[in-house]
Design an enzyme around this catalytic site. Structure first.
Site, PDB file in Angstrom:
ATOM      1  CD  GLU A 218      -3.042   1.030   1.961  1.00 23.81           C
ATOM      2  OE1 GLU A 218      -3.411  -0.474   2.621  1.00 23.81           O
ATOM      3  OE2 GLU A 218      -3.468   2.085   3.020  1.00 23.81           O
TER       4      GLU A 218
ATOM      5  CE  LYS B  97      -6.403  -1.794   5.815  1.00 27.85           C
ATOM      6  NZ  LYS B  97      -5.182  -0.903   5.118  1.00 27.85           N
TER       7      LYS B  97
ATOM      8  CG  ASP C 172       1.396 -16.601  11.944  1.00 31.47           C
ATOM      9  OD1 ASP C 172       0.510 -16.430  11.465  1.00 31.47           O
ATOM     10  OD2 ASP C 172       0.639 -17.802  12.359  1.00 31.47           O
TER      11      ASP C 172
ATOM     12  CG  HIS D 251      -3.257   7.793  -0.791  1.00 29.75           C
ATOM     13  ND1 HIS D 251      -2.588   6.190  -0.095  1.00 29.75           N
ATOM     14  CD2 HIS D 251      -3.651   6.655  -1.956  1.00 29.75           C
ATOM     15  CE1 HIS D 251      -3.225   5.514  -0.666  1.00 29.75           C
ATOM     16  NE2 HIS D 251      -3.954   5.474  -1.317  1.00 29.75           N
TER      17      HIS D 251
HETATM   18  C1  MEV Z   1      -5.781   3.115   5.180  1.00 26.29           C
HETATM   19  O1  MEV Z   1      -4.789   1.826   4.564  1.00 26.29           O
HETATM   20  C2  MEV Z   1      -5.330   3.276   6.329  1.00 26.29           C
HETATM   21  C3  MEV Z   1      -6.991   4.233   6.457  1.00 26.29           C
HETATM   22  O2  MEV Z   1      -8.180   4.340   6.506  1.00 26.29           O
HETATM   23  C4  MEV Z   1      -6.646   4.193   8.470  1.00 26.29           C
HETATM   24  C5  MEV Z   1      -7.739   4.878   9.524  1.00 26.29           C
HETATM   25  O3  MEV Z   1      -8.755   5.860   8.427  1.00 26.29           O
HETATM   26  O4  MEV Z   1      -7.718   5.795  10.360  1.00 26.29           O
HETATM   27  C6  MEV Z   1      -6.193   6.163   6.457  1.00 26.29           C
END
Ligand code: MEV
Length: 421
Positions: A83, A261, A277, A375
């Protein structure tokens, strides 16, 4: 040729034989086959010894997050992931953290839980006490399974016993607490759980079913904290907005999932780079986040009396620096050298600090310019390459796509053909 996935004896074949079949089945060209089998640092033979039915290896980009000052030590953190923006985001937040001394971390002992499920127990509460009274015998038996771990200061430490109500009636659940030292520990713990099960069956009169490590490694926690200067973040208003965003995650599982995430973007990338792992670490993180019955953020954000932003993170991180693929994979070995971590505990603390930094990056972006601006350029690079741009053409296509705020493959193709005349 009939398409089938039922291939008898696939596991016994050589890599070349397997590739021949996959080539036919998936109608691969010679070039596509050579993509699969042109091995990088990990030889095909080594890969073939790691998992089953090997036909090739795959690669991730390996980046290095910079600027990390953790407990007064400088760290370069290799990250393997696909990513864009993640490595840059972590490096930027680590740079901000340095203003107030960087990250400070701690970790609990590397204790993992081995679960032994005992069903069909006549008197479960009586069995529970009987098992507890033979605790020493059970722990000794567990430790006999792994003299090396014991030699290095680890081994089974304790047991706890619960009677669990289930849809199949009461069950007796034994937890074997094992200090795994620098190993992730799944092998050691699973071996111990299996070895102790017959004795526990005998004591309880029941039948042992699941005998396996728990990935909810709530005794193997890594923690990190850092203070972020309000001016460097863009002012106290930005701090307040970040805390409001965190409040959203605290109250809403949909947002919290993405919040966590983002944290795992960083942690997983090091777990993968060190060939640990990642499924175990992911399972541990999310089950820990839901430990109290509600899914919660793994980080906390507060303001101190000076108006600066204080961040903390706490989560289970079960990773090893010995054993398994960590010690076999040639890239993982070099990654460990770059990381310069001496123990699994140190590795988990570095990961926690990275997770905290990673979490802040989007929160700061949401509070200011949004995440897409930063991004877009990296995303545009991928799009330009997907459209067929190579070499210096990539940057030229990117420039146009970003300027036009139209980062799409169809436009990238048009721009490329215009530029190529
Ligand atoms: C993207 O991989 C992760 C984000 O969505 C985390 C977040 O929203 O806090 C940018």
């Amino acid at each position: 040729m009939v398409k089938t996935s039922k291939i008898s004896g696939f596991y016994k074949m050589s890599i070349a034989e397997r590739l021949k079949i996959i080539k036919e089945q998936a109608e691969l060209t010679d070039d596509e086959v050579s993509v699969l089998s042109s091995s990088g640092a990990l030889s095909l033979d080594a890969a073939d010894r790691m998992i089953e039915n090997v036909i090739g290896t795959t690669e991730y980009p390996l980046g290095v997050a910079c600027n990390f000052l953790i407990d007064g030590k400088e760290y370069l953190i290799p990250m393997a992931l696909e990513e864009p923006s993640v490595v840059a985001a972590a490096s930027n937040m680590a740079k901000l953290a340095r203003i107030k001394g960087g990250f400070f971390t701690s970790a609990t002992e590397p204790i993992m839980i081995g679960q032994i499920q005992i069903a069909d127990v006549e008197s479960p509460y009586f069995a529970k006490q009987a098992i507890i009274s033979r605790k020493k015998e059970i722990i000794d038996l567990a430790n006999e399974q792994d003299p090396m771990l014991v030699k290095f200061g680890g081994g089974a430490r304790d047991i706890t016993v619960r009677v669990l109500d289930s849809i199949c009636g009461p069950m007796v659940i034994v937890h074997l607490m094992v200090d795994c030292r620098d190993a992730m520990g799944a092998n050691a713990v699973n071996t111990m759980a299996e070895a102790c099960a017959p004795l526990i069956e005998e004591i309880s009169g029941g039948k042992a079913l699941s005998r396996i490590i728990s990935n909810l490694a709530k005794f193997r926690l890594a923690r990190a904290r850092a203070v972020f200067d309000k001016e460097a973040l863009g002012g106290e208003e930005v701090v307040d907005r970040i805390i409001m965003e965190y409040a959203f995650s605290l109250s809403d599982p949909y947002r919290c999932s993405t919040h966590n995430k983002g944290i795992m973007n960083g942690i997983d990338a090091v777990v993968v780079a060190t060939m640990n792992d990642f499924r175990a670490v992911e399972a541990g993180a999310h089950s820990y986040a839901a430990m109290n019955g509600e899914y919660k953020p793994l980080t906390r954000w507060e303001k101190n009396k000076d108006g600066d932003l204080c961040g903390t993170i706490e989560l289970p991180i079960a990773v090893g620096t010995v054993g398994g693929a960590t010690s076999v994979h040639p890239v993982a070995k070099v990654v460990r050298k770059i990381l310069d971590v001496k123990t699994a505990s140190e590795l988990s603390r570095v990961m926690a600090a990275l997770g905290l930094a990673q979490n802040l990056a989007p929160l700061k972006a949401f509070a200011t310019e949004g995440i897409q601006k930063g991004h877009m350029k990296l995303h545009a690079k991928n799009i330009a390459q997907m459209a067929g741009a190579e070499g210096e053409m990539i940057d030229k296509v990117v420039e146009v796509l970003v300027r036009e705020k139209n980062v799409r493959v169809d436009r990238a193709k048009e721009v490329l053909s215009e530029l190529c005349g």
